[in-house]
Scaffold this motif. Sequence first.
Motif, short mmCIF file in Angstrom:
data_model
loop_
_atom_site.label_atom_id
_atom_site.label_comp_id
_atom_site.label_asym_id
_atom_site.label_seq_id
_atom_site.Cartn_x
_atom_site.Cartn_y
_atom_site.Cartn_z
N ASP A 129 1.82 25.56 -48.82
CA ASP A 129 3.22 25.92 -49.04
C ASP A 129 3.96 24.86 -49.85
N GLN A 130 3.32 23.72 -50.08
CA GLN A 130 4.01 22.57 -50.64
C GLN A 130 3.43 22.11 -51.98
N VAL A 131 2.64 22.97 -52.62
CA VAL A 131 1.97 22.52 -53.84
C VAL A 131 1.83 23.66 -54.85
N ALA A 132 1.95 23.31 -56.13
CA ALA A 132 1.77 24.29 -57.20
C ALA A 132 0.30 24.65 -57.33
N PRO A 133 -0.03 25.87 -57.76
CA PRO A 133 -1.43 26.31 -57.85
C PRO A 133 -2.30 25.39 -58.68
N GLU A 134 -1.77 24.83 -59.76
CA GLU A 134 -2.60 23.99 -60.63
C GLU A 134 -2.94 22.65 -59.99
N ASP A 135 -2.20 22.25 -58.96
CA ASP A 135 -2.47 20.98 -58.29
C ASP A 135 -3.22 21.16 -56.97
N TRP A 136 -3.47 22.41 -56.59
CA TRP A 136 -4.00 22.71 -55.27
C TRP A 136 -5.37 22.09 -55.03
N SER A 137 -6.29 22.25 -55.96
CA SER A 137 -7.67 21.80 -55.75
C SER A 137 -7.75 20.29 -55.53
N ALA A 138 -7.07 19.53 -56.38
CA ALA A 138 -7.12 18.07 -56.27
C ALA A 138 -6.46 17.59 -54.99
N ASP B 8 -5.06 28.90 -40.59
CA ASP B 8 -4.41 29.36 -41.83
C ASP B 8 -4.35 28.28 -42.90
N GLY B 9 -5.17 27.23 -42.75
CA GLY B 9 -5.23 26.19 -43.77
C GLY B 9 -4.97 24.80 -43.21
N ILE B 10 -4.78 23.87 -44.09
CA ILE B 10 -4.54 22.48 -43.70
C ILE B 10 -3.06 22.30 -43.35
N HIS B 11 -2.84 21.69 -42.19
CA HIS B 11 -1.48 21.36 -41.76
C HIS B 11 -1.33 19.84 -41.71
N PHE B 12 -0.08 19.38 -41.78
CA PHE B 12 0.17 17.95 -41.70
C PHE B 12 1.62 17.73 -41.27
N TYR B 13 1.95 16.47 -41.00
CA TYR B 13 3.30 16.11 -40.60
C TYR B 13 3.94 15.16 -41.63
N PHE B 14 5.16 15.48 -42.06
CA PHE B 14 5.96 14.51 -42.80
C PHE B 14 6.58 13.55 -41.80
N PHE C 261 -6.89 15.75 -49.07
CA PHE C 261 -6.64 15.98 -47.65
C PHE C 261 -7.95 16.20 -46.89
N VAL C 262 -8.87 16.96 -47.48
CA VAL C 262 -10.16 17.21 -46.83
C VAL C 262 -10.88 15.89 -46.59
N GLU C 263 -10.87 15.02 -47.58
CA GLU C 263 -11.51 13.72 -47.44
C GLU C 263 -10.83 12.88 -46.36
N ASP C 264 -9.51 12.93 -46.32
CA ASP C 264 -8.77 12.16 -45.32
C ASP C 264 -9.06 12.66 -43.91
N ILE C 265 -9.11 13.97 -43.74
CA ILE C 265 -9.42 14.54 -42.42
C ILE C 265 -10.83 14.15 -41.99
N ALA C 266 -11.78 14.25 -42.93
CA ALA C 266 -13.18 13.94 -42.62
C ALA C 266 -13.36 12.47 -42.26
N SER C 267 -12.56 11.60 -42.86
CA SER C 267 -12.72 10.16 -42.60
C SER C 267 -12.26 9.78 -41.20
N GLY C 268 -11.34 10.58 -40.64
CA GLY C 268 -10.80 10.27 -39.33
C GLY C 268 -9.90 9.04 -39.31
N GLN C 269 -9.53 8.53 -40.47
CA GLN C 269 -8.74 7.29 -40.55
C GLN C 269 -7.26 7.54 -40.83
N ASP C 270 -6.90 8.74 -41.21
CA ASP C 270 -5.51 9.09 -41.51
C ASP C 270 -4.88 8.08 -42.48
N ARG C 271 -5.55 7.85 -43.58
CA ARG C 271 -5.04 6.90 -44.57
C ARG C 271 -3.77 7.40 -45.25
N LEU C 272 -3.56 8.71 -45.24
CA LEU C 272 -2.35 9.28 -45.83
C LEU C 272 -1.14 9.13 -44.90
#
Length: 255
Positions: A204-213, A238-244, A218-229
């Motif tokens: 919901d927060q990204v333009a289609p052309e930027d979605w893949s990158a 329904d997809g990836i969720h996160f908190y601001f 986010f996938v890498e961050d979730i897999a790392s378990g380190q929450d570097r973001l």
Amino acid sequence: MSRSPVSHETRIVDQFTRWAKPFAELPIHADAESMAQTVSACSVTKGMKVLDVACGPGIVACGLALTGADVTGVDLTPAMIEQARLRARKAGVSVKYQIGNAQHLPFEADSFDRVVTRYSFHHMQEPSEILAEMVRVCRPDGRIIVIDATPTPDCQAHYDLAETLRDRSHTSALTLQQLLLMGTDAGLFPLETQQYRLESRLQDQVAPEDWSALKAMFVEDIASGQDRLGLGAWNAEDGIHFYFPISIVVWRKNC
């Protein structure tokens, strides 16, 4: 002949012209709980003169106008002002909106009892200059309220990288400590600090052309378990969720 570099103001206007309607309609921006915290922090009463700086689609301005305050909203992007006026008409409130630059607010000194900005500082190249303008137009003993994402110091660089990919007008999100120090440097007296988390769905927060990158990040961050973001991202049905990570900082302008 080489092209002139795009100014940051142009980048902001381009971004928010494109996103004006989707931004205005995204439910998290009018989240009831965070709006209640915002209105409470502003501590307005009927007849108070309030300025909403970089007001966007007028969500905060309209919320404050419902209290009976005399509200003015200013924003750099004409398309956002159009959305704000539409919102005010639908809400049945009176808000004075105008196009203007937060770096040079078109108001006299000591004009407002409350000066607020929400989710804007991370778009500003020199947020201290914006704060100085907010201080200038606020009357002595008035309140200045800044609400924005505040990543932790160890996550700030990664957070900024993700946000810049999502939004080209992003500069840097201040940490809470940096924001508080900015207020101290501006000669303000701290009154209150609150924090909350605002849940969002990534797509919901990204333009289609930027979605893949961005999704890959986010996938890498979730897999790392380190929450570097610093966003506490997780996979949902329904997809990836996160908190601001949001902070509300309230200062008083000294006499």
